[in-house]
Design an enzyme around this catalytic site. Sequence first.
Site, mmCIF file in Angstrom:
data_model
loop_
_atom_site.group_PDB
_atom_site.id
_atom_site.type_symbol
_atom_site.label_atom_id
_atom_site.label_comp_id
_atom_site.label_asym_id
_atom_site.label_seq_id
_atom_site.Cartn_x
_atom_site.Cartn_y
_atom_site.Cartn_z
ATOM 1 N N GLU A 154 26.835 86.130 60.138
ATOM 2 C CA GLU A 154 26.960 84.888 59.385
ATOM 3 C C GLU A 154 28.372 84.816 58.828
ATOM 4 O OE1 GLU A 154 23.929 83.919 56.613
ATOM 5 O OE2 GLU A 154 22.367 84.751 57.891
ATOM 6 N N CYS A 259 19.221 90.041 58.048
ATOM 7 C CA CYS A 259 19.099 90.916 59.217
ATOM 8 C C CYS A 259 18.896 92.393 58.884
ATOM 9 C CB CYS A 259 20.318 90.754 60.094
ATOM 10 S SG CYS A 259 20.595 89.048 60.553
ATOM 11 N N LYS A 319 27.018 87.525 51.071
ATOM 12 C CA LYS A 319 28.376 87.924 51.487
ATOM 13 C C LYS A 319 29.224 86.664 51.513
ATOM 14 C CE LYS A 319 28.199 87.607 56.463
ATOM 15 N NZ LYS A 319 28.533 88.255 57.687
HETATM 16 C C1 UGA Z 1 24.505 91.458 60.881
HETATM 17 C C2 UGA Z 1 25.289 92.161 62.002
HETATM 18 O O1 UGA Z 1 26.595 92.494 61.555
HETATM 19 C C3 UGA Z 1 25.385 91.250 63.240
HETATM 20 O O2 UGA Z 1 26.026 91.963 64.279
HETATM 21 C C4 UGA Z 1 23.965 90.868 63.682
HETATM 22 O O3 UGA Z 1 23.991 89.998 64.776
HETATM 23 C C5 UGA Z 1 23.268 90.167 62.527
HETATM 24 O O4 UGA Z 1 23.226 91.060 61.395
HETATM 25 C C6 UGA Z 1 21.861 89.837 62.980
HETATM 26 O O5 UGA Z 1 21.090 90.744 63.232
HETATM 27 O O6 UGA Z 1 21.582 88.654 63.199
HETATM 28 P P1 UGA Z 1 25.101 89.651 58.986
HETATM 29 O O7 UGA Z 1 23.807 90.052 58.360
HETATM 30 O O8 UGA Z 1 25.405 88.212 59.157
HETATM 31 O O9 UGA Z 1 25.239 90.313 60.462
HETATM 32 O O10 UGA Z 1 26.278 90.208 58.079
HETATM 33 P P2 UGA Z 1 27.232 91.480 58.042
HETATM 34 O O11 UGA Z 1 28.626 91.014 57.983
HETATM 35 O O12 UGA Z 1 26.889 92.457 59.067
HETATM 36 O O13 UGA Z 1 26.866 92.063 56.589
HETATM 37 C C7 UGA Z 1 25.564 92.525 56.281
HETATM 38 C C8 UGA Z 1 25.520 93.081 54.889
HETATM 39 O O14 UGA Z 1 26.204 94.320 54.813
HETATM 40 C C9 UGA Z 1 26.174 92.184 53.824
HETATM 41 O O15 UGA Z 1 25.341 92.187 52.702
HETATM 42 C C10 UGA Z 1 27.479 92.880 53.506
HETATM 43 O O16 UGA Z 1 27.912 92.646 52.195
HETATM 44 C C11 UGA Z 1 27.095 94.336 53.713
HETATM 45 N N1 UGA Z 1 28.238 95.198 54.057
HETATM 46 C C12 UGA Z 1 28.892 95.048 55.230
HETATM 47 C C13 UGA Z 1 28.617 96.208 53.177
HETATM 48 O O17 UGA Z 1 28.025 96.375 52.089
HETATM 49 N N2 UGA Z 1 29.651 97.016 53.526
HETATM 50 C C14 UGA Z 1 30.327 96.885 54.684
HETATM 51 O O18 UGA Z 1 31.260 97.684 54.939
HETATM 52 C C15 UGA Z 1 29.946 95.873 55.557
#
Ligand code: UGA
Length: 434
Positions: A154, A259, A319
Amino acid sequence: MRITVVGTGYVGLVTGCCFADLGNVVTCVDVNRKKVQELQKGFIPIYEPGLEEIVKRNRNKRLYFTTDLAKAVQNSDFVFIAVNTPPGKNGEVDITHVQEAAKGIARNLNGYKIIINKSTVPIGMGDIVTQIIQKHRTKKQSFDVVSNPEFLREGSAVTDLFKPERIVIGATSRSAAQKVAEIYKPLHRPILITDLKSAEMIKYASNAFLATKISFINEIANLCDQVGADITQVVKGMSYDSRIGGQFLNAGLGFGGSCFPKDVAGLVQIGKDHQFQFRLLPQVLEINRDQRKHFLKKVHKALGSLKGKTIAVWGLSFKPDTDDMREAPSLTIVPELTAQGAKVKVYDPVAMPQAKLFLKNVKYCKNAYEAAKSADAVLVLTEWHEFIQIDFQKLKKLVRKTVIVDGRNIYDPTQMAEKGFSYYGMGRGKPFVF
Ligand code: UGA
């Protein structure tokens, strides 16, 4: 190519619109009449950078929205299933919408079609979809079922769709897989063709691994708090090792969104369904839940009792670059602050209309400064860019106390100290107190 996408949720909508932008004729189908009517007028129900322009460019030329599944299926060669698979009570994956979509497609087959599943589904779902279609098709129309998991994030879903790091296509028929690969050919990205079950597993394993990285680094950050080390330096040092890399190692409030929490719990349940007990993944989820409590402890450390205190909360979405509130840390942190007697003023650049549905008894503010006015502390819950660029001189004059509790490590502790703020980050060593 003539493509139907069933489901105009996050994944379906982005996929359908981007496929149209690649020159295909795409019909997006949804059962929600109101949503379809809005989409027909060009109104997009989600905030996703770049999507609006794509819809504008393609709507009514190559991109159509309808509730008429029959017509859409009959006029297409490829039918993508992109409906949601919400979690059940124990984290089990609810596959009802996929089953319903498969039945609907089956009843409307009028010749050979490839049915491609994009929804995140339990391993083995491809075979179930095949059985459903065999049972519900009206004649003996031929078809193939393919798995093509999505890896869209997202906030950067459009870029992720046009520049994917890999495209995974799982199938029992190599020729069906190759036909689906043709859709992605203009992107010139690596395409991996596997069997159906491996493709389905790749999706879960990828999300579970990324979630594990986050919980791992949060535990290290919590130890950094205890010993006085700085997690950002630690990660930098680790990342020079190419076996580790530096991505997805931002410590903070843990993972949210629609997710990771759902998919990790789903995978644990899939394991149980196959007499396999994950030991690691339940811990990943528990660490993630506790991270929000850990943050609240920092707020207490900074402020003592919260009763009668004014607290500014910057960022509500799970996020940046999205208005999605699902599993956002703000949903557990903000009610806890108000329950403990704090007066809470909140601001988020885009998620406030969504947040209003969930977060009551708080004051919604026009900007970050209004939220910070007379505050005893500013809490950063989402790393929106505008918070990084904040005018600290202006902020200093507005707040009652110069306390920042930064759940996303967007500021530098030394610079904050120089600017005269008491700064509490996540795993940033000993807090600087004035
Ligand atoms: C995630 C995956 O990254 C995608 O590849 C996948 O397609 C998607 O889920 C899905 O299954 O549809 P998304 O949930 O949109 O995507 O967001 P991310 O950017 O991955 O972040 C997920 C969470 O992890 C957020 O809450 C973010 O704040 C947290 N995060 C991410 C951290 O706390 N630390 C990090 O280093 C990275």
